[in-house]
Scaffold this motif. Structure first.
Motif, mmCIF file in Angstrom:
data_model
loop_
_atom_site.group_PDB
_atom_site.id
_atom_site.type_symbol
_atom_site.label_atom_id
_atom_site.label_comp_id
_atom_site.label_asym_id
_atom_site.label_seq_id
_atom_site.Cartn_x
_atom_site.Cartn_y
_atom_site.Cartn_z
ATOM 1 N N ILE A 1 65.854 147.291 -30.600
ATOM 2 C CA ILE A 1 66.882 146.716 -29.726
ATOM 3 C C ILE A 1 67.834 145.818 -30.512
ATOM 4 O O ILE A 1 69.052 146.017 -30.497
ATOM 5 C CB ILE A 1 66.234 145.910 -28.584
ATOM 6 N N VAL A 2 67.297 144.832 -31.204
ATOM 7 C CA VAL A 2 68.135 143.865 -31.929
ATOM 8 C C VAL A 2 67.784 143.767 -33.405
ATOM 9 O O VAL A 2 68.429 143.039 -34.150
ATOM 10 C CB VAL A 2 68.046 142.459 -31.288
ATOM 11 N N GLY A 3 66.746 144.472 -33.842
ATOM 12 C CA GLY A 3 66.340 144.395 -35.240
ATOM 13 C C GLY A 3 65.463 143.183 -35.501
ATOM 14 O O GLY A 3 65.172 142.395 -34.600
ATOM 15 N N PRO A 4 65.008 143.019 -36.764
ATOM 16 C CA PRO A 4 64.129 141.894 -37.107
ATOM 17 C C PRO A 4 64.745 140.542 -36.733
ATOM 18 O O PRO A 4 65.935 140.309 -36.941
ATOM 19 C CB PRO A 4 63.964 142.022 -38.626
ATOM 20 N N SER B 1 74.663 136.123 -36.725
ATOM 21 C CA SER B 1 74.754 136.972 -37.915
ATOM 22 C C SER B 1 73.415 137.064 -38.638
ATOM 23 O O SER B 1 73.140 138.037 -39.343
ATOM 24 C CB SER B 1 75.825 136.436 -38.878
ATOM 25 N N ARG B 2 72.576 136.038 -38.475
ATOM 26 C CA ARG B 2 71.237 136.038 -39.072
ATOM 27 C C ARG B 2 70.161 136.409 -38.029
ATOM 28 O O ARG B 2 68.983 136.365 -38.314
ATOM 29 C CB ARG B 2 70.917 134.656 -39.662
ATOM 30 N N ASN B 3 70.624 136.759 -36.839
ATOM 31 C CA ASN B 3 69.724 137.123 -35.737
ATOM 32 C C ASN B 3 68.682 136.035 -35.480
ATOM 33 O O ASN B 3 67.481 136.309 -35.352
ATOM 34 C CB ASN B 3 69.031 138.456 -36.007
ATOM 35 N N GLU B 4 69.164 134.801 -35.391
ATOM 36 C CA GLU B 4 68.279 133.662 -35.148
ATOM 37 C C GLU B 4 67.926 133.531 -33.673
ATOM 38 O O GLU B 4 68.783 133.673 -32.796
ATOM 39 C CB GLU B 4 68.941 132.363 -35.610
ATOM 40 N N TYR B 5 66.670 133.219 -33.425
ATOM 41 C CA TYR B 5 66.182 132.875 -32.093
ATOM 42 C C TYR B 5 65.414 131.564 -32.223
ATOM 43 O O TYR B 5 64.603 131.408 -33.144
ATOM 44 C CB TYR B 5 65.220 133.930 -31.555
ATOM 45 N N VAL B 6 65.642 130.647 -31.295
ATOM 46 C CA VAL B 6 64.876 129.409 -31.304
ATOM 47 C C VAL B 6 63.612 129.606 -30.472
ATOM 48 O O VAL B 6 63.649 130.216 -29.397
ATOM 49 C CB VAL B 6 65.700 128.219 -30.759
ATOM 50 N N LEU B 7 62.506 129.114 -30.967
ATOM 51 C CA LEU B 7 61.235 129.181 -30.247
ATOM 52 C C LEU B 7 60.976 127.852 -29.551
ATOM 53 O O LEU B 7 60.979 126.792 -30.183
ATOM 54 C CB LEU B 7 60.084 129.484 -31.207
ATOM 55 N N PHE B 8 60.763 127.913 -28.229
ATOM 56 C CA PHE B 8 60.358 126.741 -27.451
ATOM 57 C C PHE B 8 58.834 126.762 -27.370
ATOM 58 O O PHE B 8 58.244 127.575 -26.643
ATOM 59 C CB PHE B 8 60.984 126.773 -26.064
ATOM 60 N N GLN B 9 58.214 125.877 -28.118
ATOM 61 C CA GLN B 9 56.755 125.890 -28.252
ATOM 62 C C GLN B 9 56.036 125.668 -26.929
ATOM 63 O O GLN B 9 54.928 126.182 -26.710
ATOM 64 C CB GLN B 9 56.314 124.817 -29.261
ATOM 65 N N GLU B 10 56.635 124.889 -26.017
ATOM 66 C CA GLU B 10 55.936 124.527 -24.794
ATOM 67 C C GLU B 10 55.669 125.716 -23.872
ATOM 68 O O GLU B 10 54.729 125.698 -23.074
ATOM 69 C CB GLU B 10 56.709 123.438 -24.024
ATOM 70 N N TYR C 1 61.565 132.611 -26.535
ATOM 71 C CA TYR C 1 62.486 132.699 -27.663
ATOM 72 C C TYR C 1 63.896 132.929 -27.100
ATOM 73 O O TYR C 1 64.069 133.747 -26.192
ATOM 74 C CB TYR C 1 62.140 133.861 -28.581
ATOM 75 N N MET C 2 64.888 132.227 -27.648
ATOM 76 C CA MET C 2 66.246 132.358 -27.125
ATOM 77 C C MET C 2 67.274 132.445 -28.240
ATOM 78 O O MET C 2 67.227 131.689 -29.209
ATOM 79 C CB MET C 2 66.590 131.157 -26.234
ATOM 80 N N GLN C 3 68.200 133.368 -28.082
ATOM 81 C CA GLN C 3 69.384 133.431 -28.934
ATOM 82 C C GLN C 3 70.606 133.238 -28.049
ATOM 83 O O GLN C 3 70.760 133.915 -27.031
ATOM 84 C CB GLN C 3 69.493 134.779 -29.639
ATOM 85 N N ILE C 4 71.461 132.302 -28.435
ATOM 86 C CA ILE C 4 72.721 132.117 -27.716
ATOM 87 C C ILE C 4 73.772 132.971 -28.409
ATOM 88 O O ILE C 4 74.226 132.652 -29.511
ATOM 89 C CB ILE C 4 73.133 130.640 -27.679
ATOM 90 N N VAL C 5 74.138 134.061 -27.770
ATOM 91 C CA VAL C 5 75.142 134.972 -28.326
ATOM 92 C C VAL C 5 76.531 134.382 -28.155
ATOM 93 O O VAL C 5 77.328 134.361 -29.093
ATOM 94 C CB VAL C 5 75.055 136.357 -27.640
ATOM 95 N N ARG C 6 76.802 133.899 -26.940
ATOM 96 C CA ARG C 6 78.056 133.189 -26.651
ATOM 97 C C ARG C 6 77.705 131.943 -25.845
ATOM 98 O O ARG C 6 77.023 132.058 -24.817
ATOM 99 C CB ARG C 6 79.021 134.059 -25.831
#
Length: 212
Positions: free
Chosen positions: A40-43, A62-71, A75-80
């Motif tokens: 879907i989105v790659g690694p 561009s680096r396909n970053e997702y932030v992990l919310f430990q609680e 996992y979330m990526q803000i595209v816009r």
């Protein structure tokens, strides 16, 4: 002979039934696999919440970053990030104890374990999922319900906690162009009632804009 067959079937049935712990482990493995290898989105490059905050609540697409919310394991990526204001900003600006808004969403839901799209309204422009969201400035928490759309029709009026997670960070207005868009990996506990019942992790792409 009959008793032996019945006993054998009963034993087989017990072995076939997964425990909750086993389903949780299966879910965890499916999410880990999705992060490292998916079509879907790659690694995915996972960043910490501290890194996310240090970069002004942004994720590098561009680096396909997702932030992990430990609680909660979301996992979330803000595209816009969108335009306008976040719910907390609206509440602080108005000095209201609560802020209620109609939010319009377009989405795609993907079952991570099954490897298939479950529902999407991207292909039906006439269908938009509508939810009413209320944010409490005092508790810093959301309550929400779907009033129209596929989620309400196929699941329930309950809005998954995973869908509300981005609302602290994306900015909403009524402009359709450049509206807020996120990508999410949502474990079962923050998903739909169906996901919760069957311990299913889902991937989402969702856009958010204010409605009337």
């Amino acid at each position: 002979m009959c008793l032996f067959l019945i006993g054998g079937l009963f034993t087989s049935s017990c072995h076939d039934k997964e425990t909750y712990a086993e389903m949780r482990k299966k879910e965890k493995n499916a999410i880990s696999q999705f992060i490292t290898d998916n079509e879907i989105v790659g690694p995915i490059n996972v960043i910490t919440y501290d890194e996310f905050m240090a970069h002004d609540t942004t994720t590098d697409v561009s680096r396909n970053e997702y932030v992990l919310f430990q609680e909660d394991g979301i996992y979330m990526q803000i595209v816009r990030p969108g335009n306008g204001k976040t719910f907390p900003e609206m509440a602080r600006e108005r000095k209201d104890t609560t802020v209620s808004k109609v939010v319009l969403c377009r989405f795609m839901e993907y079952d991570i374990e099954a490897g298939d799209t479950t529902y999407t309204n991207y292909t039906t422009p006439s269908v938009t999922d509508k939810m009413v969201c209320t944010y409490s400035l005092q508790s810093k928490a959301y309550t929400a319900r779907f009033t129209e759309g596929m989620m309400n029709k196929y699941y329930s009026s309950n809005v998954p906690a995973g869908w509300l997670k981005p609302l602290d960070y994306v900015r909403l207005d009524r402009q359709t162009s450049d509206c807020a868009k996120v990508r999410l990996i949502v474990p079962h506990a923050s998903g739909t009632t169906n996901a919760s019942n069957y311990v299913l992790p889902c991937y989402y792409e969702i856009t958010y804009m204010l409605g009337l």
